[in-house]
Design an enzyme around this catalytic site. Structure first.
Site, PDB file in Angstrom:
ATOM      1  N   ASP A  68       0.872  -1.174   0.000  1.00 31.31           N
ATOM      2  CA  ASP A  68       0.000   0.000   0.000  1.00 31.31           C
ATOM      3  C   ASP A  68       0.909   1.224   0.000  1.00 31.31           C
ATOM      4  OD1 ASP A  68      -1.664   2.123   0.462  1.00 31.31           O
ATOM      5  OD2 ASP A  68      -2.639   1.268   2.233  1.00 31.31           O
ATOM      6  N   SER A  90       2.349  12.706 -15.237  1.00 35.74           N
ATOM      7  CA  SER A  90       1.195  12.805 -16.136  1.00 35.74           C
ATOM      8  C   SER A  90       1.343  14.066 -16.971  1.00 35.74           C
ATOM      9  CB  SER A  90      -0.105  12.889 -15.336  1.00 35.74           C
ATOM     10  OG  SER A  90      -1.184  13.232 -16.186  1.00 35.74           O
ATOM     11  N   TYR A 112      -4.669  16.722  -8.251  1.00 32.47           N
ATOM     12  CA  TYR A 112      -3.945  15.639  -8.953  1.00 32.47           C
ATOM     13  C   TYR A 112      -2.892  16.227  -9.902  1.00 32.47           C
ATOM     14  CZ  TYR A 112      -3.088  11.884 -12.327  1.00 32.47           C
ATOM     15  OH  TYR A 112      -2.480  10.960 -13.152  1.00 32.47           O
ATOM     16  N   LYS A 137       1.204  15.818  -9.729  1.00 36.29           N
ATOM     17  CA  LYS A 137       2.003  15.208 -10.802  1.00 36.29           C
ATOM     18  C   LYS A 137       3.079  16.194 -11.285  1.00 36.29           C
ATOM     19  CE  LYS A 137       0.273  11.015 -11.283  1.00 36.29           C
ATOM     20  NZ  LYS A 137       1.094   9.816 -11.016  1.00 36.29           N
TER      21      LYS A 137
END
Ligand code: NAD
Length: 252
Positions: free
Chosen positions: A61, A141, A154, A158
């Protein structure tokens, strides 16, 4: 010996049971690597490992520091070392518009998309230093540069992964190379999670690719090939590099 040969080398891929991760495991294994398929979903990780010549599945995890530490140690215990770390696990914003994104969502997004990469790199360091090819490849990304609405946290995390890649590369050179790939959208579990549906409607797909000059989403092999290249001797002079695996999205 081929420059893309990973015989007697050990590669750990986080999120190794998912779209990009599983294909990355396959591509490394096809070039002789011992592969550690590390994922929250053990069953899926085991299914990927079962396909490969020399591989183990482990539960990891990446939001849990102890789990990262234990996973890296178990890779070393199994194969005798660690040569390549691929920090691939990550997850989209599930909260929708920015005003719905709570501080709890932000903390979780930080842990899974950024802190995971920073911590795994730290715990891998002592082992990568002992390898003749010590390598870290991060999965960022293209949304770091070309964001879409609904994922501000997010996208910025990134962007943090891209900056972390360059910053760590300068600190660890010349012993360990640190690079990243920044993919454009691909039809993996990631997109399905983000949309909350198993099948992506045609009109959504069309809008997804409309900003991609190459006229299609990324394929898992596009991303896996770039990761393998960055970790290989063919890229031995590359460090702190970010490959946009994006069909031209970042230049459109
Ligand atoms: N698919 C895209 O459109 C796209 C585009 C750009 C970047 N990315 C990035 O690519 C990476 C891989 O995504 P993907 O598209 O293969 O998604 P995916 O959902 O197919 O795979 C993600 C994998 O991570 C695992 N995972 C989830 N939570 C975890 C945790 N806490 N610890 C360990 N593993 C965990 C999942 O079980 C799954 O196997 C992510 O970092 C994502 O941000 C994806």
């Amino acid at each position: 010996m081929s420059d893309l040969n990973f015989e007697n080398k050990t590669v750990l891929v986080t999120g190794g049971a998912g779209g990009f991760g599983s294909q990355t495991c396959r591509e490394f294994a096809a070039r002789g690597a011992n592969v550690v398929v590390a994922d929250l979903n053990f069953e899926k990780a085991q299914a990927v490992a079962d396909e490969l010549a020399s591989a183990v599945a482990i539960t990891m995890d990446v939001t849990d520091e102890e789990s990262i530490k234990a996973g890296i140690q178990s890779a070393v215990d199994t194969f005798g070392g660690l040569d390549v770390l691929v920090n691939n696990a990550g997850a989209p914003n599930l909260a929708g518009p920015y005003e719905n994104t709570t501080s709890k969502d932000m903390d979780w997004l930080y842990q899974i998309n950024y802190r995971s990469t920073a911590l795994a790199s730290q715990y891998a360091l002592e082992h990568l230093r002992k390898s003749p090819i010590g390598n870290i490849v991060n999965v960022a990304s293209v949304s770091a540069k070309r964001p879409r609405p609904g994922s501000a946290i997010y996208c910025s995390l990134k962007a943090g992964v891209e900056a972390f890649t360059r910053a760590l590369a300068v600190e660890l050179a010349p012993d360990i190379r640190v690079n990243a790939v920044s993919p454009v959208i691909a039809e993996t579990g990631f997109v399905k999670n983000a949309m909350g549906t198993d099948t992506i409607p045609d009109e959504t797909k069309a809008s997804m690719v409309s900003g991609i000059p190459m006229g299609r989403p990324a394929d898992i092999t596009d991303v896996a090939n770039s990761i393998v290249f960055l970790a290989s001797d063919m890229a031995s002079f590359l460090t702190g590099s970010i490959i946009d695996v994006d069909g031209g999205r970042s230049i459109s």
